[in-house]
Structures are given as C-alpha cells and as structure tokens.
Design an enzyme around this catalytic site. Structure first.
Site, mmCIF file in Angstrom:
data_model
loop_
_atom_site.group_PDB
_atom_site.id
_atom_site.type_symbol
_atom_site.label_atom_id
_atom_site.label_comp_id
_atom_site.label_asym_id
_atom_site.label_seq_id
_atom_site.Cartn_x
_atom_site.Cartn_y
_atom_site.Cartn_z
ATOM 1 N N ASP A 123 -4.607 -40.036 36.212
ATOM 2 C CA ASP A 123 -3.510 -40.634 35.477
ATOM 3 C C ASP A 123 -2.157 -40.878 36.095
ATOM 4 O O ASP A 123 -1.182 -40.040 36.004
ATOM 5 C CB ASP A 123 -3.210 -39.951 34.020
ATOM 6 C CG ASP A 123 -2.306 -40.846 33.018
ATOM 7 O OD1 ASP A 123 -2.093 -42.071 33.248
ATOM 8 O OD2 ASP A 123 -1.554 -40.191 31.978
ATOM 9 N N LYS A 175 8.479 -31.735 25.246
ATOM 10 C CA LYS A 175 8.125 -33.200 25.254
ATOM 11 C C LYS A 175 7.028 -33.508 24.293
ATOM 12 O O LYS A 175 6.106 -32.660 24.465
ATOM 13 C CB LYS A 175 7.588 -33.651 26.543
ATOM 14 C CG LYS A 175 6.825 -34.956 27.034
ATOM 15 C CD LYS A 175 7.627 -35.821 27.304
ATOM 16 C CE LYS A 175 6.854 -37.412 27.155
ATOM 17 N NZ LYS A 175 7.433 -38.404 26.622
ATOM 18 N N GLY A 224 4.202 -35.449 23.717
ATOM 19 C CA GLY A 224 3.074 -36.529 24.528
ATOM 20 C C GLY A 224 2.511 -37.126 23.594
ATOM 21 O O GLY A 224 2.176 -36.901 22.431
ATOM 22 N N ALA A 225 1.416 -38.003 24.139
ATOM 23 C CA ALA A 225 0.647 -38.848 23.285
ATOM 24 C C ALA A 225 -0.524 -37.654 23.048
ATOM 25 O O ALA A 225 -0.922 -37.858 21.746
ATOM 26 C CB ALA A 225 0.224 -40.017 23.940
ATOM 27 N N GLU A 226 -1.159 -36.912 23.780
ATOM 28 C CA GLU A 226 -2.195 -36.257 23.387
ATOM 29 C C GLU A 226 -1.751 -34.750 23.268
ATOM 30 O O GLU A 226 -2.510 -33.954 22.887
ATOM 31 C CB GLU A 226 -3.162 -36.320 24.471
ATOM 32 C CG GLU A 226 -2.884 -35.880 25.906
ATOM 33 C CD GLU A 226 -3.950 -35.468 26.771
ATOM 34 O OE1 GLU A 226 -5.001 -35.384 26.031
ATOM 35 O OE2 GLU A 226 -4.005 -35.339 27.876
ATOM 36 N N ALA A 227 -0.656 -34.426 24.035
ATOM 37 C CA ALA A 227 -0.288 -33.057 23.856
ATOM 38 C C ALA A 227 1.270 -32.597 23.903
ATOM 39 O O ALA A 227 1.994 -33.783 24.172
ATOM 40 C CB ALA A 227 -0.862 -32.360 25.414
#
Lengths: 227, 341
Positions: free
Chosen positions: A133, A17, A19-22
């Site tokens: 989150d 995946k 992701g946005a930050e990782a």
C-alpha cells in the site's frame, strides 16, 4: 471480563486516526509513548471472514515491519502483538504524513524526498518485501528529514516480479491521484534511485512490468502488441 | 405536447454493451423517458457483433417509444448525446451512427458522453448527492472514484476483470441462464440468500485496487468439485467480492473524507452490497446514496442528463469528429460542471 487485554495498564488511549481498517490510538504504555493499531471488527463482513482477515494482518504486519528494518528501511519499532485483540503496539513516530506536505514543499526538497522513497522501496524489494500500500499517506516525514514507512497491513513476502510491479504501480497511482501536478517527475526520480539499489537491469524489468500492469488495466489506449 | 416551441430537451443514446437505450431529459434534470432494449445472448457472453445487430434492429422502435413516453416532438430536441465510450466497438458505433443521423436531421448539436461519468451523474441527480465517493460496479467496470480538481479521479479499480463479469461467468458456468428482467447478478443474489456456510475464497485487495480473476478461478474449481451446495458457493462468492469492494470504498472514504457514498452501476441493485456500503457510510458519518433500480443498469437517461451538463458547458462535438473511444478512461474526462468543494 471478556478477552484478556495484555497491553492495558491504564485506559488513557487517544484516538489518533480512524482509518478504514484499523484505528490508531496514542497512549502511554509503561512509561512509553506508543501507537496502538487496532484492527476493528467490520460489521459489514461475515464474522468468519472478518476474523480471518484481521488475524492474518495482525500477525503478518509486524513480521514485515521487522524484516523491513533488517533491510535498512526505517519503520516503527514493534513492542507487542496481541493477536486475540487484533492489536499491535508500536513506536510513535514523530513527524508529518508525506501526503500533506509533498505538494507544498520546495522543488529541491521534493526531489530529495522522492529519491529517498526510491531508495527505501528498492531496499524492500531487494529483500523480497512488498509493502502492499505504497501511498504518501503511509510515509512519515520526521523533523530530521527521514522517511519512515508505516502500515504494512497489506504487505507480503514475495520474490515475484508481478508483486514488485504492482507495488510500484500503486505508488505511481498514488502520485497521480494526490500529487498529479508532479506525478511524472516524482515517479521518475523514485525509479532512478530505485535502480541504484536493485540494479539497473532489475529496475528496467520491474518498470516494464509496471507498464504491462497499466496496459492490463481497463481502457488503456495503448495495448501490448500481440507478437 | 409540452412547451411546443422550446428546444430544451436532450435525447441520449446508450449502446456501450448489451443494452440499447434512449433517454430524454429536460435541461433542468427531469427524466421524461428511459426506454431500454436488452440483447440477451443465446449462450455465452456478449458477442459484440450480434449485440450491435440487435441495437440497429431495435433503434428505430426504441427512439420512437422514447418520444411517445416523453410526450414531446423531435422538433423540441435541442441537443443529442451519445455514449462515446468506453465499450465494445461495434455496439458503440451503432449508437453513434443513430445519434449522428438524428443530430444531422434535426440540425442540433451533438455531445459525446463518457459512459462512466454518466453512471456517476445519474446517481448524483437521482439521489441529490453533491460530492460523493462513488463505487461504480457493473459487468464491465469496477471503479472507486471521487472528484478532485476538475475530474473524477480513480482511487481504486479492478486490476483484471470487472466484478459483474466475475459474478456473470460464475452463474453461467453453474448452468444458469439469464432472462430479461433477471440478470445473472439477480440469480446469484437469490441463491446467496439461501447460503449458510462460508467457504473461504482468495481475498485480493492490493492497496486500493482489487483482483477478481484468481477468485473466480478458485470459485469455479470449487463448483466443479461438486462438493458444495450452489447456494453456499454463491453466498461465499458474494460475501468475498463485496467485502473487497466495501473495504476499498471505505479506504477511499477515509482518505478523501467526502460527505457521501454513492453506489451506482448494474451491481448496485444488489441488496447485500447496499447494506455493506450503508454500514461503512454510517461508520464515517457519510450519507449513503444508491442509484434507483431503473438507472442502475446501462440506460439512455444517464447519457441524456450528462449530455445536458456537458452541453451547458459548451462541450459539443462536430459530427465529423465524433468517433467512438473504446478505451476512454474516467479520469481523462474534464467535468467543468462539478464545483470543487
């Protein structure tokens, strides 16, 4: 050779995946199937700020995950934390993202699941752990029907009512944006179970905080009366 | 005079805060006029009553100028749109009064437009974005939104003050004064360009939401210490708040997998913020769109265009029910003109 890579024995990572930050990679690691969460450097951020954010989250996330487990909340097992590379090696949890299945499941199952969420969040909060989150993307439904909480990257330790309120506010918001047809009943069910864990008085206080946070939000038609 | 007998023009009135503006749009989405008159406070922030007084003083002139620019006659107007909310009560009411008067006089329907929807729609019109994740940033709003099931859903927003407000207050406290054509945001941007040293400030992202008030307090504290160059402070402030905005937008983008990122609202004019969003758009294979400067700040054109969209779907409002809605949230608005993709 640049930085040492503690975790590497073979380069066979598959991107699970982005992701946005990782990025999450699935790989074989010393005979084990693991997920590697690598916080990627963001080109848009200043390098100082970038380093600060990634280092902080790489150190704190495993601490939170570990403490959550102690609190009785299923989370992935951490195998290795590589701060220099901003990588966390953890157990691969078999299952489905709750976000993808919650809308299509039978009413009774959804009811069960929401109760389970309430129980887990209650256990976290009872031990002063804030997930940070709480969305259904960060909940894995295992084939045995257990919920495993993942991604504590924005979490914190806090005993403040405000933090618990924001945590539940985020969950409510997640329901409203992705599962809007059942948002209300889902959240109510979550809070019922939550109350059983943290106590009804405590739950009422947190719920009151959630309402206050909502009213603090911009353009909410009902404002708190000035006493 | 264009098409003398066809009544297919919409006149839009914007008056949510410090700007009074009138725009004229064709039913096909051509913007013919966009006249803006800004109220600039003597000192401090926007005083709602004074802003409203400004609006009523300039209304006639601004409307006349819009007709002049558009080269059409009032008789060709088929519908009047006005910003019905959210915003400051006295300001909204002034605009609404002007809109009702013109609609009644011309005997044409009235459409109440949500200000936040209008910022998104004008951005989409100007950039041809079809289904974007939108970052809407201004002095009054900080919203990350994307369309789903009939509405623009709010994925993230500020938990306290708007990002533009945060920048404005900082600049004002630092002793700067805004002038017409040089808002506080532009002053900060210019100073930040000369900043070299990053001074850490609280970075406050909570899930998809953000908080700016603690960050502002911390920045003001550093300012009052007088130990840092103002350029470095502006630089650090910008870098921190824009990184927060970009992180949240990227989360929404990763979550929704939309094909575009749209930056809109007054703060959209900032080049540094633009470059940050451009970077995440590229990262996720999305097209980066930014609203043109003339439609970034509050403007009548966006109200006129959104009025056209609503009018075409029969969303008119009778004058007697056209009261303003000070706290009208973006996600409360049905947008039947947007197709689910």
């Amino acid at each position: 050779m640049g930085t040492t890579n503690l975790g590497s024995d073979r380069n066979d990572a598959v991107l699970l995946k982005k992701g946005a930050e990782a990025n999450l990679y699935l790989r074989e690691w010393y005979g084990r199937r693991v997920v590697v969460k690598k916080r990627i450097s963001k080109k848009y951020r200043l390098s100082e700020l970038d380093k600060q954010i990634r280092t902080y989250r790489t150190i704190h996330e495993p601490q939170l995950i570990h403490r959550a487990k102690k609190a009785g909340v299923p989370t992935p097992t951490i195998f290795l934390v590589d701060v220099g590379n901003a990588e966390i090696y953890m157990e691969y949890v078999e299952g489905k993202q709750l976000k993808k299945v919650l809308n299509s499941m039978p009413v009774e199952t959804r009811w069960e699941i929401c109760g389970c969420i309430g129980e887990l969040v209650g256990k976290l909060h009872r031990d002063n752990i804030i997930h940070g989150d709480l969305t259904t993307s960060n909940m894995i439904l295992t084939p045995e029907g257990r919920i495993v909480l993942v991604d504590f990257g924005l979490g914190e330790f806090s005993h403040e009512l405000e933090a618990r309120g924001v945590d539940l506010h985020l969950l409510k918001r997640a329901f409203e944006s992705v599962h809007f047809e059942f948002a209300e009943e889902c959240f109510r069910r979550v809070m019922d179970k939550y109350a059983q864990i943290v106590g009804f008085e405590e739950a009422e206080k947190v719920l009151e905080k959630v309402r206050e946070i909502e009213k603090r939000g911009r353009y909410v038609s009902e404002r708190r009366k000035i006493d | 005079m264009r098409h003398e007998n066809v009544k297919n023009y919409c006149l839009g009135i914007e008056s949510t805060a410090d700007d009074f503006s009138v725009g004229i749009a064709t039913f096909e989405g051509e913007i013919l006029a966009n006249v803006i008159s800004a109220y600039v406070p003597e000192a401090g922030g926007i005083h709602p009553r004074e802003a409203a007084q400004h609006h009523s003083q300039v209304a006639e002139k601004v409307v006349a100028e819009a007709f002049e620019k558009a080269e059409i006659s009032p008789k060709q107007i088929g519908v009047i749109a006005f910003s019905q909310g959210p915003g400051l009560g006295p300001c909204l009411r002034t605009g609404a009064t002007v809109a009702r008067a013109i609609a009644t006089y011309l005997n044409v329907p009235l459409v109440g437009v949500n200000h936040c929807v209008a910022h998104i729609e004008i951005g989409k019109l100007a950039t041809q974005a079809r289904d974007p994740v939108t970052l809407y940033v201004s002095g009054g709003n900080t919203i990350v939104s994307a369309f789903d099931a009939g509405r623009y859903r709010v994925f993230g927003e500020t938990l306290d003050i708007a990002v533009g407000n945060c920048l404005d207050v900082f600049a004002r406290e630092a002793g700067y004064r805004q002038k017409e054509g040089m808002p506080f945001g532009a002053i900060i941007e210019k100073l930040a360009d000369k900043g070299r040293r990053y001074i850490p400030l609280p970075y406050s992202v909570k899930g998809m939401d953000m908080s700016f008030s603690g960050l502002l307090t911390a920045a003001l504290k550093l300012l009052r210490q007088g130990k840092h160059r103002i350029e470095d402070l502006c630089y650090s402030l910008q870098e921190t708040v824009f990184s927060m905005l970009t992180e949240v937008t990227e989360r929404a983008l990763a979550h929704t997998e939309k094909p575009e990122v749209l930056l809109t609202g007054g703060v959209a004019a900032n080049k540094r913020l633009q470059s940050m969003l451009q970077s995440i758009a590229e990262e996720h294979g999305a097209r980066f769109c930014v609203v043109p400067k003339q439609y970034a700040l509050d403007n009548g054109a966006m109200i006129a265009w959104t009025g056209v969209l609503a009018y075409k779907h029969g969303l008119t409002v009778p004058v007697e029910k056209s009261f303003v809605r000070l706290k009208w949230r973006l996600e409360e608005v049905e947008v039947p003109w947007v197709q689910q993709t």
